[in-house]
Design an enzyme around this catalytic site. Structure first.
Site, PDB file in Angstrom:
ATOM      1  N   CYS A  55       0.806  -1.224   0.000  1.00  0.00           N
ATOM      2  CA  CYS A  55       0.000   0.000   0.000  1.00  0.00           C
ATOM      3  C   CYS A  55       0.847   1.286   0.000  1.00  0.00           C
ATOM      4  O   CYS A  55       1.451   1.591  -1.021  1.00  0.00           O
ATOM      5  CB  CYS A  55      -0.997  -0.046   1.151  1.00  0.00           C
ATOM      6  SG  CYS A  55      -2.384   1.072   0.903  1.00  0.00           S
ATOM      7  N   HIS A  87      -3.651  -5.503   2.263  1.00  0.00           N
ATOM      8  CA  HIS A  87      -3.390  -5.687   3.685  1.00  0.00           C
ATOM      9  C   HIS A  87      -4.103  -6.969   4.085  1.00  0.00           C
ATOM     10  O   HIS A  87      -4.650  -7.676   3.269  1.00  0.00           O
ATOM     11  CB  HIS A  87      -3.999  -4.535   4.501  1.00  0.00           C
ATOM     12  CG  HIS A  87      -3.537  -3.172   4.119  1.00  0.00           C
ATOM     13  ND1 HIS A  87      -2.339  -2.662   4.526  1.00  0.00           N
ATOM     14  CD2 HIS A  87      -4.144  -2.187   3.399  1.00  0.00           C
ATOM     15  CE1 HIS A  87      -2.230  -1.418   4.075  1.00  0.00           C
ATOM     16  NE2 HIS A  87      -3.298  -1.111   3.384  1.00  0.00           N
TER      17      HIS A  87
HETATM   18  N1  GLN Z   1      -1.987   7.134   1.714  1.00  0.00           N
HETATM   19  C1  GLN Z   1      -2.177   6.196   0.687  1.00  0.00           C
HETATM   20  C2  GLN Z   1      -3.545   6.282   0.030  1.00  0.00           C
HETATM   21  O1  GLN Z   1      -4.552   6.573   0.682  1.00  0.00           O
HETATM   22  C3  GLN Z   1      -1.878   4.792   1.245  1.00  0.00           C
HETATM   23  C4  GLN Z   1      -2.895   4.272   2.216  1.00  0.00           C
HETATM   24  C5  GLN Z   1      -2.465   3.036   2.952  1.00  0.00           C
HETATM   25  O2  GLN Z   1      -1.278   2.665   3.021  1.00  0.00           O
HETATM   26  N2  GLN Z   1      -3.418   2.392   3.581  1.00  0.00           N
HETATM   27  O3  GLN Z   1      -3.630   6.052  -1.149  1.00  0.00           O
END
Ligand code: GLN
Length: 264
Positions: free
Chosen positions: A93, A192
């Protein structure tokens, strides 16, 4: 045998239990009598990727990404070179986004990535719909299950391999059906869950590559009894498939609210 794992920024980049990926790797090593030394290089710490056999970075929201980006830019060239030379790696992510060429965050700020994956991620802004929910991805390791929650839309450059094809969920951008990225022995993904406990084939791909790189082509992984992992994976897959209808409903609401469109 002994493997050295670098878990980058473990105290900053860890949402939705991404630390579970490290726990799963440790479990799958210990069950085979392989010692796993885990180091957690943080912001400002010296780090030489040549001294590790496997690298993991978890997710983080824009705020965390802004915190680590300058340090990652400094460590980036060595990390990228090591991965291109075969170092196995998993980036999830927010970490995945920073392994691309750049991430344009929700405020329009540009965070440079390490450029391992040829891709760019853009967040259309705080008011834009997020991709949230259970995901099924068809990959070369079989179907991968996980949970996504991101606002950024990732676009792979032509020729950049994805991790897989989305069967349920949004994936990279909600439009082109791709999820994640694959380069050498590195996997980038939005999944995740954490990813590795429920997707042991992916964990073993990373461990097998690390072992062969360190101990030679003959080094192999003994099979494990994965009944619990398989049951968890089947359950997560069933939940994702059941939620498909709900996902479609949410998508409609998102569209009504001016949600995900190509080029957002
Ligand atoms: N900040 C990034 C987004 O919202 C990654 C989010 C995350 O790692 N859950 O796209």
């Amino acid at each position: 045998m002994r493997l050295r794992l670098a878990h980058l920024y473990p105290d900053v980049m860890n949402v939705y239990g991404d630390r579970g990926n490290v726990i799963a790797l440790r479990h799958r090593c210990e069950a085979r009598g392989i010692a796993l030394d885990v180091r957690g290089p943080g912001i400002g710490d010296a780090f030489d990727p040549a001294e590790c056999d496997l690298l993991v970075i978890g997710g983080g929201e824009d705020r965390e990404q802004r915190r680590v980006a300058p340090d990652l830019a400094a460590k980036g060239p060595a990390i990228r070179a090591a991965i291109e030379a075969g170092l196995p790696a998993l980036a999830v992510c927010g970490g995945f986004q920073l392994f691309g060429e750049r991430y344009v965050d929700a405020d329009g700020g540009v965070l440079p990535g390490i450029g391992l994956f040829r891709m760019e991620t853009r967040h259309p802004g705080a008011g834009a719909a997020r991709a949230t929910g259970n995901v099924l991805v068809r990959t070369e390791f079989g179907e991968a299950v996980g949970f996504e929650n991101h606002g950024g839309r990732t676009w792979l450059a032509q020729g950049q391999a994805p991790f897989g094809a989305v069967a349920v969920g949004r994936g990279n951008n909600g439009a082109d059906g791709t999820e994640g990225a694959r380069t050498a022995n590195a996997i980038g993904t939005y999944l995740h869950g954490s990813l590795l406990p429920r997707n042991p084939a992916v964990a073993d791909f990373l461990l097998g590559a690390a072992l062969r790189r360190r101990y030679g082509a003959g080094a192999g992984l003994a099979p494990l009894d994965d009944a619990a992992e398989r049951a968890a994976r089947a359950e997560a897959g069933a939940i994702a498939r059941r939620g498909k209808g709900e996902g479609a409903w949410r998508r409609l609401r998102g569209l009504a609210a001016g949600g995900w469109r190509r080029g957002d």
